[in-house]
Design a protein around this motif. Structure first.
Motif, PDB file in Angstrom:
ATOM      1  N   GLN A  51       0.897  -0.908   0.155  1.00  0.00           N
ATOM      2  CA  GLN A  51      -0.181   0.100   0.010  1.00  0.00           C
ATOM      3  C   GLN A  51       0.848   1.132   0.153  1.00  0.00           C
ATOM      4  O   GLN A  51       0.504   2.885   0.309  1.00  0.00           O
ATOM      5  CB  GLN A  51      -0.620   0.297   0.731  1.00  0.00           C
ATOM      6  CG  GLN A  51      -0.855  -0.066   2.330  1.00  0.00           C
ATOM      7  CD  GLN A  51      -0.126  -1.356   3.075  1.00  0.00           C
ATOM      8  OE1 GLN A  51      -0.012  -2.342   2.260  1.00  0.00           O
ATOM      9  NE2 GLN A  51       0.093  -1.311   4.496  1.00  0.00           N
ATOM     10  N   VAL A  52       1.907   0.803   0.059  1.00  0.00           N
ATOM     11  CA  VAL A  52       3.100   2.650  -0.020  1.00  0.00           C
ATOM     12  C   VAL A  52       4.217   2.700  -0.555  1.00  0.00           C
ATOM     13  O   VAL A  52       4.772   3.585  -0.530  1.00  0.00           O
ATOM     14  CB  VAL A  52       3.334   3.101   2.056  1.00  0.00           C
ATOM     15  CG1 VAL A  52       2.370   2.744   3.004  1.00  0.00           C
ATOM     16  CG2 VAL A  52       4.235   1.439   2.169  1.00  0.00           C
ATOM     17  N   VAL A  53       3.996   1.093  -1.740  1.00  0.00           N
ATOM     18  CA  VAL A  53       4.910   1.248  -2.849  1.00  0.00           C
ATOM     19  C   VAL A  53       3.985   1.961  -4.211  1.00  0.00           C
ATOM     20  O   VAL A  53       3.942   1.116  -4.555  1.00  0.00           O
ATOM     21  CB  VAL A  53       5.457   0.031  -2.879  1.00  0.00           C
ATOM     22  CG1 VAL A  53       6.580   0.108  -3.673  1.00  0.00           C
ATOM     23  CG2 VAL A  53       6.541  -0.341  -1.871  1.00  0.00           C
ATOM     24  N   PRO A  54       4.653   2.530  -4.347  1.00  0.00           N
ATOM     25  CA  PRO A  54       3.701   2.846  -6.139  1.00  0.00           C
ATOM     26  C   PRO A  54       4.980   1.561  -6.723  1.00  0.00           C
ATOM     27  O   PRO A  54       5.553   1.075  -6.889  1.00  0.00           O
ATOM     28  CB  PRO A  54       4.841   4.358  -6.342  1.00  0.00           C
ATOM     29  CG  PRO A  54       5.423   5.249  -5.184  1.00  0.00           C
ATOM     30  CD  PRO A  54       5.139   4.077  -4.325  1.00  0.00           C
ATOM     31  N   LYS A  55       3.243   1.059  -7.945  1.00  0.00           N
ATOM     32  CA  LYS A  55       3.778   0.501  -8.765  1.00  0.00           C
ATOM     33  C   LYS A  55       4.964   0.197 -10.208  1.00  0.00           C
ATOM     34  O   LYS A  55       5.334  -0.112  -9.987  1.00  0.00           O
ATOM     35  CB  LYS A  55       2.652   0.635 -10.111  1.00  0.00           C
ATOM     36  CG  LYS A  55       1.586   0.014  -9.273  1.00  0.00           C
ATOM     37  CD  LYS A  55       1.098  -1.622  -9.187  1.00  0.00           C
ATOM     38  CE  LYS A  55       0.809  -1.968  -8.160  1.00  0.00           C
ATOM     39  NZ  LYS A  55       0.719  -1.758  -6.903  1.00  0.00           N
ATOM     40  N   ASP A  56       5.372   2.189 -10.092  1.00  0.00           N
ATOM     41  CA  ASP A  56       6.044   2.365 -11.271  1.00  0.00           C
ATOM     42  C   ASP A  56       7.759   2.785 -11.273  1.00  0.00           C
ATOM     43  O   ASP A  56       8.004   3.958 -11.927  1.00  0.00           O
ATOM     44  CB  ASP A  56       5.648   3.211 -12.087  1.00  0.00           C
ATOM     45  CG  ASP A  56       5.288   4.753 -11.385  1.00  0.00           C
ATOM     46  OD1 ASP A  56       4.743   4.346  -9.911  1.00  0.00           O
ATOM     47  OD2 ASP A  56       5.523   5.770 -11.867  1.00  0.00           O
ATOM     48  N   GLY A  73       2.484  14.969   8.986  1.00  0.00           N
ATOM     49  CA  GLY A  73       1.356  16.303   9.165  1.00  0.00           C
ATOM     50  C   GLY A  73      -0.326  15.521   8.610  1.00  0.00           C
ATOM     51  O   GLY A  73      -0.995  16.004   9.053  1.00  0.00           O
ATOM     52  N   GLU A  74      -0.171  14.574   8.193  1.00  0.00           N
ATOM     53  CA  GLU A  74      -1.487  14.311   7.573  1.00  0.00           C
ATOM     54  C   GLU A  74      -2.598  13.337   7.955  1.00  0.00           C
ATOM     55  O   GLU A  74      -1.859  12.377   8.294  1.00  0.00           O
ATOM     56  CB  GLU A  74      -1.373  12.865   6.250  1.00  0.00           C
ATOM     57  CG  GLU A  74      -2.734  12.524   5.202  1.00  0.00           C
ATOM     58  CD  GLU A  74      -3.272  13.966   4.446  1.00  0.00           C
ATOM     59  OE1 GLU A  74      -4.208  14.573   5.366  1.00  0.00           O
ATOM     60  OE2 GLU A  74      -2.721  14.476   3.719  1.00  0.00           O
ATOM     61  N   THR A  75      -3.893  14.266   8.834  1.00  0.00           N
ATOM     62  CA  THR A  75      -4.597  13.446   9.652  1.00  0.00           C
ATOM     63  C   THR A  75      -5.665  12.825   8.801  1.00  0.00           C
ATOM     64  O   THR A  75      -6.219  11.855   9.563  1.00  0.00           O
ATOM     65  CB  THR A  75      -5.484  14.645  10.308  1.00  0.00           C
ATOM     66  OG1 THR A  75      -5.361  16.099   9.393  1.00  0.00           O
ATOM     67  CG2 THR A  75      -3.996  15.663  10.831  1.00  0.00           C
ATOM     68  N   ASP A  76      -5.745  12.897   7.964  1.00  0.00           N
ATOM     69  CA  ASP A  76      -6.758  12.463   7.429  1.00  0.00           C
ATOM     70  C   ASP A  76      -6.081  11.017   6.635  1.00  0.00           C
ATOM     71  O   ASP A  76      -4.947  10.428   5.823  1.00  0.00           O
ATOM     72  CB  ASP A  76      -6.883  12.623   5.664  1.00  0.00           C
ATOM     73  CG  ASP A  76      -8.203  12.099   4.959  1.00  0.00           C
ATOM     74  OD1 ASP A  76      -8.945  11.030   5.398  1.00  0.00           O
ATOM     75  OD2 ASP A  76      -8.586  12.920   3.985  1.00  0.00           O
ATOM     76  N   ALA A  77      -6.827   9.822   7.385  1.00  0.00           N
ATOM     77  CA  ALA A  77      -5.608   7.968   6.963  1.00  0.00           C
ATOM     78  C   ALA A  77      -6.006   7.924   6.188  1.00  0.00           C
ATOM     79  O   ALA A  77      -5.539   7.312   5.361  1.00  0.00           O
ATOM     80  CB  ALA A  77      -6.561   7.357   7.835  1.00  0.00           C
ATOM     81  N   ALA A  78      -7.252   8.340   5.139  1.00  0.00           N
ATOM     82  CA  ALA A  78      -7.205   7.496   3.749  1.00  0.00           C
ATOM     83  C   ALA A  78      -6.405   8.094   3.322  1.00  0.00           C
ATOM     84  O   ALA A  78      -5.880   7.812   2.020  1.00  0.00           O
ATOM     85  CB  ALA A  78      -8.749   8.487   3.391  1.00  0.00           C
ATOM     86  N   LYS A  79      -5.771   9.293   3.260  1.00  0.00           N
ATOM     87  CA  LYS A  79      -4.768  10.337   2.651  1.00  0.00           C
ATOM     88  C   LYS A  79      -3.214   9.109   2.669  1.00  0.00           C
ATOM     89  O   LYS A  79      -2.360  10.024   1.973  1.00  0.00           O
ATOM     90  CB  LYS A  79      -4.806  11.900   2.672  1.00  0.00           C
ATOM     91  CG  LYS A  79      -6.355  12.365   1.890  1.00  0.00           C
ATOM     92  CD  LYS A  79      -6.157  13.532   1.558  1.00  0.00           C
ATOM     93  CE  LYS A  79      -7.104  14.186   1.367  1.00  0.00           C
ATOM     94  NZ  LYS A  79      -7.708  14.800   1.863  1.00  0.00           N
ATOM     95  N   ARG A  80      -2.984   8.483   4.470  1.00  0.00           N
ATOM     96  CA  ARG A  80      -1.810   8.782   4.764  1.00  0.00           C
ATOM     97  C   ARG A  80      -1.600   7.993   3.466  1.00  0.00           C
ATOM     98  O   ARG A  80      -0.452   8.488   3.583  1.00  0.00           O
ATOM     99  CB  ARG A  80      -2.049   8.065   5.986  1.00  0.00           C
ATOM    100  CG  ARG A  80      -1.077   8.672   6.888  1.00  0.00           C
ATOM    101  CD  ARG A  80      -1.015   8.257   7.733  1.00  0.00           C
ATOM    102  NE  ARG A  80      -1.660   8.994   9.246  1.00  0.00           N
ATOM    103  CZ  ARG A  80      -3.006   9.027  10.009  1.00  0.00           C
ATOM    104  NH1 ARG A  80      -2.426   7.868  10.358  1.00  0.00           N
ATOM    105  NH2 ARG A  80      -3.659   9.467  10.068  1.00  0.00           N
TER     106      ARG A  80
END
Lengths: 528, 319
Positions: free
Chosen positions: A327-332, A463-470
């Motif tokens: 979930q935290v590694v981009p595909k490309d 600083g991202e407080t929106d879990a969906a965007k983390r």
């Protein structure tokens, strides 16, 4: 004469016999006692009894102490332990916890007052707490009533939940009399500590073992075992010897000791994610790494797949940034597949001959296991093939720390490190190793990484407080790392434990620092 | 005798003081302090917490100041607190480890003295026999095998492979104390610790016995028709023991070195294990405390050896 010689031999022989005693028979092992090396290996902290000072050892501490929150056994999400539920205010500045009905081991009820008392101790560096800085954002802790606790923050903090899993609740009625700066010196920790967990502290036999007995009033049900014993070992090899001799039923094991245990029916091998990324840290204070093409060349020159297959027995995942979690590694992103020709080409373009040529480069590490020595030798050989001459140097942890954390380091002593850093379960863990604000003495950014883009990406993610965007924010961190190569990321290895096949419902995972996580010690059992 | 002992003890105190300065200086020359040992590089800690810890422990003071502060406390019998285990005063920590180490070393030395002297006599009396030759081979192997190697080999065979002996520790965890259980844990590490010393004592005993057996008074005794057994035990042994007594005293230092390895391998809760842990953790107060206690023991043992020598050999006068 002959007879006398025989006589003298007999005297000598009987003297020798007298010094060998027939082994006494050890008593039968009680079936309801589980012995293990719970503090063996990198997640352990043998000899520490004080959770406030714990940088590890939570696997064991959480058998008799409990935090408000803990991780699930896969280390994927934070769940309630002594807190049965919690709410977060819309501005992310107030957390309200509803506490479970729990009792201390001495029968007194656990209340919000205890929780407030504990968090305030953990916030106070005078107690020797290693959590103080991490709780900086906490502005106040209030006990609304016996079962309601409110934690207020001065600024939103994405890592608060992770930090709270490390705060083991302590009884106010037992500790409030002790001045904060005397707390660590008190003998309570290793003689009569009380927690709320499924087992109670029974005794500590110096340097030998700690014994816990079942807490029959445990709110999660009466434990299946009568006793749990945590035996101390000087090293994993000694623990394996005790395991094979049947003296203990569980221990951590180095991956190169696995071969002997893998096909043995008496043992069950438990595999888990180490959540530690291994990397080659380029010392950015050294001019030789300035050109990104040189750093890329290092990546292309190392055959990571071969090292993982032959040295790790396949038990590691190549990393192309600090992360391997999908979930935290981009595909490309670039995979830096093994390509020594490309590495030579890049070095030529960068003018490596003028930059450094074949002058030896010190590769410093604190990893002293045989496996690490083999990894360093392989890296040395692979880099030599493209014209980079590194000399591995393994030292003990205090020596390593004194060299790399020195505010004015001698660059010649370490132009490069082979190291590891925790990269999960909270992906924010890596910030301290890469953020420009964390360069020693401010923090442990030992590679002296000064990359504005990376610092910005890390700050945005933290600083991202929106879990969906983390996750997207951390993907951005990964992308920058992959392109700019502040480190040469290598892999994330698996770690292992070995349990006797007789153990039932035994939950263990090689979590960083030992956890904590939902291990449910009250369910652990041993078959007759 | 008394004046001599007192003088020796005074010199001993001065030596301990010099030792403490030396150890203190050497510790500060080793890279890394207790806080560096405390940080797990994989799980970083905040620097502000670390700075707080350093200040609390007085590690931010200049070195001579730190030493004076330590000495001032030490003279009042307060050796400070362990850094790794702040709830443990160093003196208590060290004293609680003396018992197990003395038990281990005492057993090993007893084994070595009995076995070494007995086999040495056999070697001398039955010179060049099969027994003598095989004992010599054993001795060479024993002297030349480092304790950590013999400890690991012994551990593998006796506890992992045959499962006759426990793999470590002093007592079975979770069981009530019993002497049998203690002996069961003691016998393997004590025997392995005794190997090198046994071999040394044996070689010395053999050589010194051979020398004595060729003396005129032994020949006289034999000529008078004294039983061979009495010749060896009564006439020869006492004189042959002289150099061996000195050797036994001087091998105690060797045993301390060996005990550190054996204790690490067998997880024996003594001074050796304490020191190894302390050095790994840069636990300054514990290193200082345990070194001083061991230093004091060595000084005392050397004095006792010299006094024992005077008792065994009436020709020697101390003082």
């Amino acid at each position: 004469m002959k007879r006398l010689q025989r006589l003298s031999s007999a005297i000598a022989l009987s003297a020798m016999m007298a010094t060998t005693v027939v082994p006494a028979f050890a008593g039968p092992v009680q079936a309801a006692t589980l012995s293990g090396g719970f503090d063996v290996g990198p997640g352990g902290f043998q000899g520490n009894f004080n959770p406030l000072a714990a940088t590890g050892g939570f696997t064991w501490l959480s058998v008799y102490f409990e935090p408000l929150l803990t991780y699930d056994e896969k280390l994927e999400k934070v769940v309630g332990q002594l807190a049965s539920s919690y709410q977060v205010s819309s501005d992310q500045l107030a957390y309200t916890f509803t506490l479970a009905d729990a009792k201390w081991h001495d029968g007194k009820p656990f209340t919000a007052k205890d929780a407030k008392f504990t968090i305030e101790l953990a916030k106070n560096a005078k107690t020797g707490s290693v959590l103080a800085a991490r709780l900086n954002a906490v502005s106040s802790v209030e006990a609304k009533d016996d079962k309601t606790l409110v934690i207020k923050l001065s600024a939103p903090s994405a890592s608060l939940m992770d930090t709270l899993t490390k705060v083991m609740m302590l009884p106010e009625h037992a500790l409030s009399q002790i001045p904060a700066d005397q707390l660590a010196k008190n003998t309570w920790w290793s003689t009569a500590p009380i927690g709320t967990g499924p087992f109670k502290f029974s005794k500590y036999v110096t340097d030998q073992y700690v014994e816990l007995v079942a807490n029959t009033d445990y709110r999660g049900g009466k434990p299946a075992l009568e006793k749990i014993i945590n035996r101390y070992f000087a090293n994993p090899a000694a623990a394996i010897a005790a395991l094979r001799a049947g003296e203990i039923q569980f221990t951590y094991v180095d991956s190169n000791d696995l071969k002997a245990l893998n096909d043995n029916k008496d043992f069950r091998v438990i595999e888990g994610n180490s959540f530690v990324v291994n990397y080659l840290g380029f010392n950015h204070d050294s001019p030789i790494w300035k050109d990104v093409r040189v750093r890329q060349a290092v990546m292309y020159a190392i055959n990571r797949d071969a090292i993982i297959q032959s040295l790790y027995g396949g038990a590691a995942k190549p990393a192309n940034c600090a992360y391997v979690a999908d979930q935290v590694v981009p595909k490309d992103i670039e995979a830096y597949a093994y390509d020594p020709e490309k590495a030579k080409q890049l070095l030529k373009e960068a003018g490596w001959d003028q930059i450094n040529g074949n002058k030896p480069i010190t590769l410093l590490t604190y990893y002293t296991t045989p496996l690490a020595a083999n990894v360093m030798a392989a890296v040395q050989a692979m880099l030599a093939q493209v014209g980079i001459n590194v000399t591995p140097r393994a030292v003990d942890t205090p020596t390593y720390n004194s060299i790399v954390l020195n505010p004015t380091p001698d660059v010649a002593q370490f132009q490069m490190v082979y190291a590891g850093l925790q990269n999960g379960p909270d992906p924010g863990s890596i910030n301290v190793g890469l953020n420009e604000k964390q360069i020693p003495p401010a923090g442990p950014n030992v590679a002296r990484v000064r990359m504005p883009m990376l610092t910005a990406a890390l700050d945005a993610a933290l600083g991202e407080t929106d879990a969906a965007k983390r996750d997207d924010r951390y993907q951005e961190v990964c992308k920058v790392m992959n392109k700019e190569l502040p480190w040469g990321p290598l892999w994330v290895a698996k770690r292992y434990g070995v349990a006797s096949a007789k153990l039932k419902d035994f939950i263990w995972t090689p979590a960083p620092g030992g956890g904590p996580y939902q291990a449910h010690p009250e369910k652990w059992a041993i078959a007759e | 005798m008394l004046r001599y002992s007192l003088r020796r003890l005074l010199i001993g105190v001065a030596m301990l003081l010099a030792l403490s300065v030396l150890i203190f200086a050497m510790l500060r020359l080793t890279p890394g302090d207790p806080i560096d040992a405390y940080i797990d590089p994989n799980i970083p800690m905040s620097s502000s917490d670390l700075a707080e810890l350093r200040t609390t422990l007085g590690l931010d003071q200049p070195l001579p100041m730190q030493y004076v502060a330590w000495l001032r406390q030490a003279l009042t019998g307060n050796l400070g607190y362990s850094i790794k285990r702040p709830d443990q005063p160093v003196l208590g920590l060290v004293l609680s480890r003396v018992g197990p180490t003395v038990l281990l070393m005492g057993s090993a030395i007893a084994i070595a003295i009995v076995a070494g002297i007995a086999t040495g006599i056999v070697g001398a009396v039955r010179r060049n026999s099969i027994a003598d030759l095989s004992l010599s081979v054993f001795a060479v192997a024993g002297i030349s095998s480092p304790p950590f190697l013999s400890a690991l080999v012994g551990l593998y065979f006796f506890s992992v492979y045959f499962n006759w002996m426990p793999s470590g520790g002093m007592l079975t965890p979770g069981q009530e104390f019993s002497v049998a259980d203690l002996l069961h844990h003691l016998i393997l590490p004590a025997t392995l610790l005794a190997v090198a010393q046994t071999a040394l004592i044996m070689r010395y005993m053999r050589a010194s016995m051979l020398e004595v057996l060729n003396q005129d008074y032994v020949r006289t005794a034999r000529a008078k028709g004294v039983f061979e057994f009495w010749v060896i035990t009564k006439h020869a042994l006492r004189n042959a023991l002289l150099p061996v007594v000195t050797l036994i005293g001087s091998t105690i230092g060797l045993a301390i070195g060996g005990a550190i390895f054996i204790e690490s391998v067998f997880n024996w809760p003594g001074m050796g294990l304490l020191m190894v842990d302390a050095v790994e953790g840069r636990d300054y107060p514990v290193i200082m405390g345990s070194t001083l206690v061991i230093g004091a023991c060595v000084i005392l043992v050397n004095l006792l050896t010299d006094l024992a020598y005077a008792v065994v050999d009436p020709r020697i006068k101390v003082g």
